[in-house]
Design an enzyme around this catalytic site. Sequence first.
Site, PDB file in Angstrom:
ATOM      1  N   LYS A 217       1.086  -1.206  -0.027  1.00  0.00           N
ATOM      2  CA  LYS A 217      -0.019   0.063   0.049  1.00  0.00           C
ATOM      3  C   LYS A 217       0.837   1.043   0.167  1.00  0.00           C
ATOM      4  CE  LYS A 217      -3.308   2.728   0.917  1.00  0.00           C
ATOM      5  NZ  LYS A 217      -3.945   2.882   2.489  1.00  0.00           N
ATOM      6  N   ASP A 348     -12.702   1.698   4.163  1.00  0.00           N
ATOM      7  CA  ASP A 348     -11.844   2.621   4.675  1.00  0.00           C
ATOM      8  C   ASP A 348     -12.253   2.587   6.219  1.00  0.00           C
ATOM      9  OD1 ASP A 348      -9.352   3.983   4.938  1.00  0.00           O
ATOM     10  OD2 ASP A 348     -10.138   5.800   3.863  1.00  0.00           O
TER      11      ASP A 348
HETATM   12 ZN   LIG Z   1      -7.463   3.928   4.070  1.00  0.00          ZN
END
Ligand SMILES: [Zn+2]
Length: 450
Positions: A217, A348
């Site tokens: 990420k 998220d």
């Molecule tokens: Zn995130």
Amino acid sequence: MSQSIESGWTRIEASTPLPVRNAKDVYKATEYIVTADLLIPGRGKPLENTGIHIFGSKIVSVGPSAALLAESPDVSTTHVKVLMPGMWDCHVHLLGVHKVSGDAFIDAYKNQVLSGARSARDVMLLLDAGFTSVREMAGWGLQLDRAIQEGSLVGPKIYSSNCIISPTGGHADLQDLPVPWMQDMCSHGAPFLTADGPDECMKAVRLQLRAGADVIKICGSGGVGSERDNPIDRQFVDAELEAIVEVATQAQRLVGAHCHGKAGIVAALHAGVKTIEHGSYLDAEAAELMKSKGAVLVATRLIVENALKLKDFLSPSGYAKIEAVAKAQWNAMQIAIKKGVTIAIGTDTGVSMPNSIATQGLNGKELYYHVKAGMSELQAIESATANGPLTLGRRAPKAGQLREGFDADFIALDANPLEDIKLLIGGKHVTHVWRQGVAYKWPGHAVNII
Ligand SMILES: [Zn+2]
């Protein structure tokens, strides 16, 4: 349920309720059949009066319920209203924090048992709500997954990036902390890392591989929560992006990039990034590029909707940033859906405060927002099931669909989510949860923390 085992499974009329054999044992059995009024396979059309036959952790066959029962007269069975694959949330954070800020991360870092205890509840809530897999894009996921796999905790399978890699001053460089504090936290395992220049970027990826990350990420643009950068601006230069992707690809890991602005989206795609997280300023041109590169969009609308409710708690400039991103992202989601960009559901969600709107377990709201933005209910379910593994590239499991040979990760509902997608919000309508063939929730049996 008037038939006995001897009465002949082949003579069941369509209108006759299907027999349930050894229903009490089915939740402990290693081989069993689950029949359903309606089976939503994850990809493809829903099927009536269809069931699945499970052996161990795999689906061994899918077919008309009556035929499945006739073929295996000695196997325990149960019957449910609606059967579908367990859902995937492809963008969560398991950090055990009550808010997203440098101070909160310091608190979590100082009190790691506290963070772990909060996270234990979070993973249980995810499983209870029907999420059997999550892709964790920075957090304690690798450690939590270890606890889940060894049986110390109950939760979904967690595929984690471990850290989020940011340039210095970028979205994940906790900007309100002194640099040495940030570096000290990171060198002691906090899931953030800064890297500048191709060499440091390569090392940063290798450190994630060393930790066992399933996916890499990075920050491809500025962020909303980070006060001192702009979501529209790119982060990392081409050479850095290319170095990151090269090292990740060598190790068969996919790179996912946090990207709001279009410049960041386009640069990431050209460098070989395969999932765009947020994608707020995606336009028609960027959508076409995503399709030609075979990339997946993980839009994370839920956190944006939640942030819009925080006007009283944010600085005027912070709230203005959220409003601008929210407007752009709503447009971007509609473009992506219309253009047929591959979309996976991600929220998220990353706050552990019990009873807050941002808690884990309400992740199904993301499907609702995608339907509101133009998806059919069936498409939203496909995005939350069959498309989940696409966000892991070559590390993807054979999961997310009710098909022969796939992982036995599946859930049952007491009503049809194709008629009301909101049924998938929270665990209320999720009557059953199986992961890897093991039952964790059924009527009268809640998902327990252990
Ligand atoms: Zn995130």
